[in-house]
Motif scaffolding. Structure first.
Motif, PDB file in Angstrom:
ATOM      1  N   ALA A   1       0.673   0.669  18.754  1.00 36.06           N
ATOM      2  CA  ALA A   1      -0.090   1.757  18.117  1.00 36.06           C
ATOM      3  C   ALA A   1      -1.092   2.349  19.110  1.00 36.06           C
ATOM      4  O   ALA A   1      -1.233   3.570  19.224  1.00 36.06           O
ATOM      5  N   ARG A   2      -1.759   1.460  19.838  1.00 39.37           N
ATOM      6  CA  ARG A   2      -2.809   1.908  20.755  1.00 39.37           C
ATOM      7  C   ARG A   2      -2.222   2.635  21.960  1.00 39.37           C
ATOM      8  O   ARG A   2      -2.709   3.674  22.378  1.00 39.37           O
ATOM      9  N   GLN A   3      -1.115   2.096  22.482  1.00 45.78           N
ATOM     10  CA  GLN A   3      -0.578   2.652  23.728  1.00 45.78           C
ATOM     11  C   GLN A   3       0.361   3.833  23.514  1.00 45.78           C
ATOM     12  O   GLN A   3       0.424   4.742  24.332  1.00 45.78           O
ATOM     13  N   VAL A   4       1.104   3.815  22.421  1.00 44.97           N
ATOM     14  CA  VAL A   4       2.156   4.833  22.234  1.00 44.97           C
ATOM     15  C   VAL A   4       1.815   5.809  21.106  1.00 44.97           C
ATOM     16  O   VAL A   4       2.203   6.971  21.147  1.00 44.97           O
ATOM     17  N   GLY A   5       1.082   5.338  20.112  1.00 43.27           N
ATOM     18  CA  GLY A   5       0.804   6.193  18.953  1.00 43.27           C
ATOM     19  C   GLY A   5      -0.068   7.374  19.320  1.00 43.27           C
ATOM     20  O   GLY A   5      -0.998   7.252  20.115  1.00 43.27           O
ATOM     21  N   SER A   6       0.242   8.539  18.747  1.00 42.39           N
ATOM     22  CA  SER A   6      -0.656   9.676  18.945  1.00 42.39           C
ATOM     23  C   SER A   6      -1.593   9.771  17.744  1.00 42.39           C
ATOM     24  O   SER A   6      -2.600  10.473  17.782  1.00 42.39           O
ATOM     25  N   ARG A   7      -1.245   9.009  16.705  1.00 43.66           N
ATOM     26  CA  ARG A   7      -2.033   9.085  15.478  1.00 43.66           C
ATOM     27  C   ARG A   7      -1.820   7.805  14.685  1.00 43.66           C
ATOM     28  O   ARG A   7      -0.703   7.267  14.665  1.00 43.66           O
ATOM     29  N   LEU A   8      -2.885   7.328  14.071  1.00 48.31           N
ATOM     30  CA  LEU A   8      -2.793   6.099  13.277  1.00 48.31           C
ATOM     31  C   LEU A   8      -3.242   6.407  11.851  1.00 48.31           C
ATOM     32  O   LEU A   8      -4.264   7.075  11.642  1.00 48.31           O
ATOM     33  N   ILE A   9      -2.446   5.946  10.899  1.00 45.50           N
ATOM     34  CA  ILE A   9      -2.794   6.172   9.492  1.00 45.50           C
ATOM     35  C   ILE A   9      -2.917   4.821   8.805  1.00 45.50           C
ATOM     36  O   ILE A   9      -2.012   3.987   8.888  1.00 45.50           O
ATOM     37  N   PHE A  10      -4.057   4.619   8.154  1.00 45.85           N
ATOM     38  CA  PHE A  10      -4.291   3.384   7.399  1.00 45.85           C
ATOM     39  C   PHE A  10      -4.138   3.714   5.921  1.00 45.85           C
ATOM     40  O   PHE A  10      -4.867   4.560   5.389  1.00 45.85           O
ATOM     41  N   MET A  11      -3.175   3.081   5.291  1.00 47.92           N
ATOM     42  CA  MET A  11      -2.933   3.354   3.863  1.00 47.92           C
ATOM     43  C   MET A  11      -3.515   2.256   2.991  1.00 47.92           C
ATOM     44  O   MET A  11      -3.565   1.095   3.377  1.00 47.92           O
ATOM     45  N   GLU A  12      -3.916   2.671   1.825  1.00 46.85           N
ATOM     46  CA  GLU A  12      -4.463   1.741   0.835  1.00 46.85           C
ATOM     47  C   GLU A  12      -4.131   2.275  -0.539  1.00 46.85           C
ATOM     48  O   GLU A  12      -4.373   3.465  -0.812  1.00 46.85           O
ATOM     49  N   HIS A  13      -3.567   1.463  -1.385  1.00 50.99           N
ATOM     50  CA  HIS A  13      -3.260   1.859  -2.767  1.00 50.99           C
ATOM     51  C   HIS A  13      -2.584   3.228  -2.861  1.00 50.99           C
ATOM     52  O   HIS A  13      -2.972   4.064  -3.682  1.00 50.99           O
TER      53      HIS A  13
ATOM     54  N   ARG B   1     -12.647  -1.633   5.271  1.00 55.92           N
ATOM     55  CA  ARG B   1     -11.372  -2.277   4.907  1.00 55.92           C
ATOM     56  C   ARG B   1     -10.379  -2.220   6.064  1.00 55.92           C
ATOM     57  O   ARG B   1      -9.594  -3.130   6.288  1.00 55.92           O
ATOM     58  N   LEU B   2     -10.445  -1.138   6.843  1.00 57.18           N
ATOM     59  CA  LEU B   2      -9.618  -1.062   8.055  1.00 57.18           C
ATOM     60  C   LEU B   2     -10.063  -2.159   9.033  1.00 57.18           C
ATOM     61  O   LEU B   2      -9.245  -2.867   9.624  1.00 57.18           O
ATOM     62  N   LYS B   3     -11.361  -2.297   9.162  1.00 59.14           N
ATOM     63  CA  LYS B   3     -11.943  -3.298  10.052  1.00 59.14           C
ATOM     64  C   LYS B   3     -11.442  -4.692   9.657  1.00 59.14           C
ATOM     65  O   LYS B   3     -11.000  -5.478  10.497  1.00 59.14           O
TER      66      LYS B   3
ATOM     67  N   SER C   1       0.814  -1.223   0.000  1.00 60.24           N
ATOM     68  CA  SER C   1       0.000   0.000   0.000  1.00 60.24           C
ATOM     69  C   SER C   1       0.849   1.275   0.000  1.00 60.24           C
ATOM     70  O   SER C   1       0.327   2.372  -0.159  1.00 60.24           O
ATOM     71  N   GLY C   2       2.170   1.122   0.197  1.00 60.76           N
ATOM     72  CA  GLY C   2       3.049   2.290   0.084  1.00 60.76           C
ATOM     73  C   GLY C   2       3.634   2.791   1.392  1.00 60.76           C
ATOM     74  O   GLY C   2       4.270   3.853   1.419  1.00 60.76           O
ATOM     75  N   LYS C   3       3.485   2.025   2.470  1.00 53.28           N
ATOM     76  CA  LYS C   3       3.952   2.480   3.788  1.00 53.28           C
ATOM     77  C   LYS C   3       5.465   2.723   3.816  1.00 53.28           C
ATOM     78  O   LYS C   3       5.918   3.789   4.224  1.00 53.28           O
TER      79      LYS C   3
ATOM     80  N   LYS D   1      -2.704   5.734  -0.955  1.00 50.58           N
ATOM     81  CA  LYS D   1      -3.443   6.880  -0.407  1.00 50.58           C
ATOM     82  C   LYS D   1      -3.667   6.689   1.085  1.00 50.58           C
ATOM     83  O   LYS D   1      -3.668   5.557   1.574  1.00 50.58           O
ATOM     84  N   ILE D   2      -3.869   7.816   1.770  1.00 46.25           N
ATOM     85  CA  ILE D   2      -4.242   7.736   3.184  1.00 46.25           C
ATOM     86  C   ILE D   2      -5.748   7.525   3.232  1.00 46.25           C
ATOM     87  O   ILE D   2      -6.519   8.398   2.841  1.00 46.25           O
ATOM     88  N   ALA D   3      -6.142   6.331   3.691  1.00 44.29           N
ATOM     89  CA  ALA D   3      -7.573   6.015   3.693  1.00 44.29           C
ATOM     90  C   ALA D   3      -8.240   6.481   4.985  1.00 44.29           C
ATOM     91  O   ALA D   3      -9.362   6.971   4.968  1.00 44.29           O
ATOM     92  N   VAL D   4      -7.533   6.310   6.111  1.00 46.65           N
ATOM     93  CA  VAL D   4      -8.060   6.770   7.403  1.00 46.65           C
ATOM     94  C   VAL D   4      -6.902   7.357   8.198  1.00 46.65           C
ATOM     95  O   VAL D   4      -5.786   6.825   8.167  1.00 46.65           O
ATOM     96  N   ASP D   5      -7.162   8.446   8.879  1.00 41.40           N
ATOM     97  CA  ASP D   5      -6.127   9.138   9.660  1.00 41.40           C
ATOM     98  C   ASP D   5      -6.817   9.606  10.937  1.00 41.40           C
ATOM     99  O   ASP D   5      -7.733  10.428  10.876  1.00 41.40           O
ATOM    100  N   GLY D   6      -6.425   9.047  12.079  1.00 38.35           N
ATOM    101  CA  GLY D   6      -7.153   9.445  13.282  1.00 38.35           C
ATOM    102  C   GLY D   6      -6.506   8.987  14.569  1.00 38.35           C
ATOM    103  O   GLY D   6      -5.331   8.634  14.601  1.00 38.35           O
ATOM    104  N   ASP D   7      -7.315   8.977  15.617  1.00 35.11           N
ATOM    105  CA  ASP D   7      -6.837   8.565  16.930  1.00 35.11           C
ATOM    106  C   ASP D   7      -6.720   7.028  16.960  1.00 35.11           C
ATOM    107  O   ASP D   7      -7.678   6.327  16.629  1.00 35.11           O
TER     108      ASP D   7
END
Ligand SMILES: Nc1ncnc2c1ncn2[C@@H]1O[C@H](COP(=O)(O)OP(=O)(O)OP(=O)(O)O)[C@@H](O)[C@H]1O
Length: 242
Positions: A201-213, A233-235, A40-42, A215-221
């Protein structure tokens, strides 16, 4: 204040579009975790930040400097962003302390005594003071990765980039590396981390980005995205990494 800015960034490998008009602003002190399906390009996004890959469209600014091919200050940009890879990549013929002192001595021009002192302090910080004179092949994978983190820190980067830093490690060794990363985050280091470690990701991350093809598909807490993903698709992705 932002330290990394992707503005409409694309990256092609030949005709393959790997990053597709990405807009992303990362502020100082953020711990951004990148997840997404294979391909996905990470890694590419991460590698563009320190100029290991060159973007082919748009603009990418790191700490005020454009990461563009031909920029005479590219070397400077590379020093701003320390990188830790899946496969440690230590110099096998150098001891742990020499690995850590290498960058300061040869890139920053620090003298031998000072570089060594600083290396020992960094090894102490990652819990490896006693292993300073050992060669990489006599260290466990988790220890090697901690040396690699100390080595990246030695040139005093403003951002730390981690590309699947625990993927090559046995489960019992992952935690010691994740603990070092957690400490760095608590000290305020700006970090961008590609990982499948959802608890990190849950304990230390301040932000989570889900990439797909590309692109940034979801960007949030991270906590919201992991506990109650709305993107189907994230699910689905989370079901497979858990
Ligand atoms: N140097 C390269 N030359 C050609 N294609 C490349 C190169 N590097 C990456 N790619 C391709 O770009 C796409 C994205 O790769 P990238 O490594 O960024 O994905 P990723 O999301 O990190 O995947 P993974 O989780 O498998 O590491 C893939 O299709 C990959 O094959």
């Amino acid at each position: 204040m932002s330290i990394i800015e992707f503005r409409n960034v694309s990256k092609h490998f030949g005709s393959l579009k790997v990053l597709d008009e990405v807009d992303l602003t990362i502020d100082r002190g953020e711990v951004v975790v990148l997840i997404g399906p294979s391909g996905s390009g990470k890694s590419t996004l991460l590698r563009c930040i320190n100029g290991l890959e060159m973007i082919t469209g748009g603009d990418l600014v790191v700490d005020g400097l454009s990461v563009l091919a031909g920029n005479a200050r590219l070397r400077e940009i590379r020093q701003e962003a320390g990188m830790v890879f899946q496969q440690f990549n230590l110099f096998p013929q150098l001891t742990a302390a020499e690995n850590v002192a290498f960058g300061p001595r040869h890139v920053r021009g620090v003298n031998r005594t000072q570089a060594r002192e600083q290396a020992l302090a960094l090894l102490d910080k990652v819990g490896l003071k006693a292993q300073a004179e050992q060669y990489p092949d006599s260290l466990s994978g988790g220890q090697q990765q901690r040396v690699a983190i100390a080595r990246a820190l030695a040139v005093k980067p403003k951002v730390m980039l981690f590309d699947e830093p625990t993927s090559a490690l046995d489960p019992e060794l992952k935690q010691e590396v994740l603990n070092v990363m957690r400490t760095l985050a608590e000290e305020g280091m700006t970090m961008v981390v590609v990982t499948h470690e959802m608890s990190f990701a849950r304990q230390v991350g301040s932000r989570l980005i889900f990439m797909e093809h590309g692109k940034i598909a979801v960007d949030g807490d991270p906590r919201d995205m992991i506990s109650a993903p709305t993107n189907p698709r994230l699910k689905d992705f989370l079901r497979h990494v858990h």
